[in-house]
Design a protein around this motif. Structure first.
Motif, PDB file in Angstrom:
ATOM      1  N   ARG A  65      39.043  36.427  38.237  1.00 33.08           N
ATOM      2  CA  ARG A  65      39.740  37.148  39.305  1.00 33.08           C
ATOM      3  C   ARG A  65      40.206  38.504  38.797  1.00 33.08           C
ATOM      4  N   CYS A  83      34.074  44.806  42.395  1.00 30.16           N
ATOM      5  CA  CYS A  83      34.256  43.385  42.061  1.00 30.16           C
ATOM      6  C   CYS A  83      33.081  42.565  42.585  1.00 30.16           C
ATOM      7  N   ILE A  89      35.896  37.860  41.478  1.00 35.47           N
ATOM      8  CA  ILE A  89      36.640  37.511  42.690  1.00 35.47           C
ATOM      9  C   ILE A  89      37.798  38.490  42.859  1.00 35.47           C
ATOM     10  N   THR A 162      24.160  36.330  43.712  1.00 37.52           N
ATOM     11  CA  THR A 162      25.249  36.137  44.667  1.00 37.52           C
ATOM     12  C   THR A 162      24.684  35.488  45.927  1.00 37.52           C
ATOM     13  N   THR A 166      28.987  31.941  47.602  1.00 43.35           N
ATOM     14  CA  THR A 166      29.702  32.530  46.462  1.00 43.35           C
ATOM     15  C   THR A 166      31.049  33.080  46.943  1.00 43.35           C
ATOM     16  N   LEU A 167      32.090  32.791  46.181  1.00 42.51           N
ATOM     17  CA  LEU A 167      33.431  33.259  46.538  1.00 42.51           C
ATOM     18  C   LEU A 167      33.509  34.773  46.380  1.00 42.51           C
ATOM     19  N   ALA A 168      33.947  35.466  47.440  1.00 42.54           N
ATOM     20  CA  ALA A 168      34.032  36.934  47.409  1.00 42.54           C
ATOM     21  C   ALA A 168      35.422  37.411  47.010  1.00 42.54           C
ATOM     22  N   PHE A 169      36.445  36.868  47.657  1.00 42.02           N
ATOM     23  CA  PHE A 169      37.804  37.317  47.329  1.00 42.02           C
ATOM     24  C   PHE A 169      38.833  36.289  47.778  1.00 42.02           C
ATOM     25  N   LEU A 170      40.045  36.463  47.306  1.00 43.77           N
ATOM     26  CA  LEU A 170      41.180  35.640  47.725  1.00 43.77           C
ATOM     27  C   LEU A 170      42.051  36.473  48.647  1.00 43.77           C
ATOM     28  N   MET A 184      40.414  31.170  50.105  1.00 43.37           N
ATOM     29  CA  MET A 184      39.144  31.414  49.412  1.00 43.37           C
ATOM     30  C   MET A 184      38.074  31.798  50.432  1.00 43.37           C
ATOM     31  N   SER A 186      34.353  33.255  51.254  1.00 40.74           N
ATOM     32  CA  SER A 186      33.021  33.410  50.668  1.00 40.74           C
ATOM     33  C   SER A 186      32.269  34.564  51.324  1.00 40.74           C
ATOM     34  N   TRP A 414      43.248  28.489  47.154  1.00 39.12           N
ATOM     35  CA  TRP A 414      42.988  28.546  45.719  1.00 39.12           C
ATOM     36  C   TRP A 414      43.972  27.650  44.956  1.00 39.12           C
TER      37      TRP A 414
END
Length: 605
Positions: A65, A83, A89, A162, A166-170, A184, A186, A414
């Motif tokens: 992260r 990122c 992430i 990717t 796939t997790l992109a961001f929180l 979470m 994606s 998360w």
């Protein structure tokens, strides 16, 4: 590219734009909300993102992260995509203001456990010094100022595998009813929601955006930055503080750049009605505005009417209003109306609503509640209204909790397995149909239109009847000119075995020195009794700008309640029906809350 074009991730989207529209301007940022200060073409953003990604890859951060701390501007956008290009992430967060408590930032950092912090040169030293002074754990992390990186680094970038899941961001929730949690999101969630918004808003190659919403929040990030990229729609951005200081800047930018899509919460339209002068109206042209979206807080019919009437001479059409509904847990949008249709407005019986029943009112009156629809649910979403206790589907005439199933529903919270299970894996008790996301919002569906009535945790139950805090807050703010609009909280506290009503309300700055407390409190009490039949246990008048709000402008009622109990509100004056009882109650309640908090913490450990 049209809305049917299929990608598996956002990196492919930006790469496509850079390949096909390299020199086309994607983002323009206005300094002080008025002067063009920065621009990114798709090609420039692509190169900047690759350079930042290469720097992150040199730190071996794939799958880790990165905390993003930026002032308003385009550096944040480049860091966010950097990122994604690096397989890192992203964790967007508000950069703390000077002398501001860093507790929220610390809480996010403790939860997300970032490996690196991305920021700008102008913030780097300040943030590092502040984090050291407060002994924050983030002070020991690797810090990277991205605005000084050379684009030559882009040559060292290595593409990552990717995928859609796939997790992109929180996306940390705004915390309107509790501590913020990291949703979470994606790449697949983002693409599905982007397609949905593109269709609902009717975006075309001729569309233009104008956004002042903060990019650290879902509406500003996904609606204001990612949606334009997906649709190839150029967008002009300004800092939210510049809009708040001078609301006319928002409308002037729409007029100047011929924006077709722009919007914000209800309070933004109300602010324009109150602050824009007749002289300023003469130079505005809002005829290009096709989608004036409004969401994130209750949409008030009165605000829509007043805004449309005020700005009709500038070419604004009421049909442009676009009430919609969404949340971080569904990436962003859940429902929206027809682009060219007028908002759907219902008058319903207020007494029936208190009993969770929907009865259309034949005419408006003191017991009538006017509610604005938030549009239709898209075909590939399943949205149902559920009794939150029996977990069975409600009839169309009943209010219940809104449950959603959709490819836009995020993957959970998360590092919070129990909270994820509770919110994201709901099943109907009788048919066992699911899983659904429990939104925590109350509402009803009629003729395909979704109506929101409030938050479950915020509903005030007194003598067995439901009272929605936003209705009481509206009554309060209208009761006296000394009270700030959109800056009050109504909530309940338990006193001697029964729920009692508390009002916390900001005072207009111009009234602080000459405030007649007895007159103001008397007006509040009289209005609440007349409109809602409720006696007030305590009224707290607080200083301008001090009431807790989320990043999207929602009142944090539970935070207000906690501050009331702890005595930490920035009080101008307060009143209670029995001061001795109130003082005794607050002392006991604070002790109880402290014990409960300790028990909860122990359980989590």
């Amino acid at each position: 590219m049209n809305a049917e074009y299929h990608f598996s991730n956002l990196v492919d989207v930006l790469s496509y734009r850079a390949q096909n529209q390299f020199d086309q301007t994607a983002y323009t940022f206005l300094k002080s909300g008025e002067t063009e200060a920065e621009k990114f073409t798709y090609g420039e953003l692509h190169l900047r993102s690759q350079a930042i990604a290469a720097s992150l890859q040199s730190l071996n951060t794939a799958g880790e992260r990165a905390l993003l701390l930026y002032q308003p501007g385009l550096d944040f956008i480049a860091a966010f995509f950097g990122c994604l290009y690096a397989g890192v992430i992203a964790v967007p967060a508000y950069p703390p203001r000077q002398n501001q408590n860093l507790s929220r930032l610390q809480a996010i950092a403790q939860d997300a456990q970032p490996k690196v912090i991305l920021t700008s040169t102008s913030l780097l030293d300040k943030l590092q010094n502040s984090s050291k002074q407060e002994s924050l754990e983030i002070s020991g992390l690797h810090w990277l100022a991205t605005d000084t990186l050379s684009n030559d680094l882009a040559q060292a970038w290595q593409p990552q595998e990717t995928y859609s899941d796939t997790l992109a961001f929180l996306q940390y929730t705004s915390g309107s009813t509790g501590n913020p949690k990291g949703v979470m999101v994606s790449h697949g969630n983002l693409l599905h929601n982007s397609v949905t918004i593109h269709k609902l808003f009717g975006h075309t190659p001729n569309s233009r955006g104008m956004i002042w919403l903060p990019p650290y929040h879902d509406m500003g990030l996904i609606g204001g930055i990612l949606q334009p990229l997906y649709g190839g729609v150029p967008v002009v951005l300004m800092a939210s503080v510049d809009f708040l200081q001078k609301p006319i800047r928002w409308l002037q930018a729409i007029s100047r750049y011929k924006a077709t899509t722009s919007g914000g919460p209800n309070f933004a339209y109300d602010l324009c009605v109150r602050k824009v002068t007749p002289e300023q109206l003469e130079n505005l042209d809002l005829s290009s505005w096709e989608v004036a979206f409004t969401g994130a807080e209750p949409v008030r019919a009165e605000t829509l009417e007043e805004f449309a009437a005020t700005f009709a001479l500038c070419g604004f059409r009421k049909e442009a209003f676009y009430p919609c509904y969404g949340m971080a847990e569904t990436t962003l949008i859940i429902s929206g109306g027809e682009k060219t249709a007028l908002p759907v407005i219902y008058n319903i019986d207020g007494v029936a609503l208190e009993q969770n029943r929907i009865v259309k009112a034949k005419k408006s009156g003191t017991d009538t509640r006017t509610i604005v629809g938030c549009g239709q649910v898209p075909p590939d979403y399943q949205t149902i209204i559920v009794n939150p206790e029996s977990l069975t589907i409600c009839t169309p005439e009943q209010v219940g909790e809104i449950w959603v199933a959709s490819p836009s529903v995020a993957r959970g919270y998360w590092n919070q397995t129990e909270e994820t299970q509770k919110a994201f894996s709901a099943y109907l008790a009788d048919s066992h149909q699911g899983p659904f996301l429990r939104t925590g919002d109350l509402g009803f569906l009629q003729n395909g239109e979704l109506f929101i009535t409030g938050r479950i945790k915020d509903v005030i139950i007194i003598r067995g009847q439901n009272h929605y805090p936003q209705d009481i807050e509206l009554t309060v703010e209208k009761s006296h000119p000394a009270l700030r609009i959109g800056c009050g909280a109504a909530f309940a506290v338990d006193f001697k075995g029964s729920e009692r009503l508390v009002i916390v309300q900001e005072v207009e700055r111009s009234y602080l020195r000459k405030l007649n407390v007895q007159e103001v409190v008397g007006s509040i009490r009289q209005a609440v009794v007349a409109q809602h039949g409720l006696e007030i246990f305590a009224t707290v008048l607080v200083k301008t700008g001090s009431i807790p709000k989320t990043s999207s402008g929602k009142i944090r009622r539970q935070a207000c309640r906690s501050a009331f109990l702890s005595g930490s509100l920035d009080v101008v004056e307060d009143w209670s029906e029995n001061p001795q009882n109130k003082a005794k109650f607050i002392h006991l309640q604070s002790e109880v809350d402290s014990v409960l908090k300790q028990l909860t913490t122990t359980k989590q450990l």
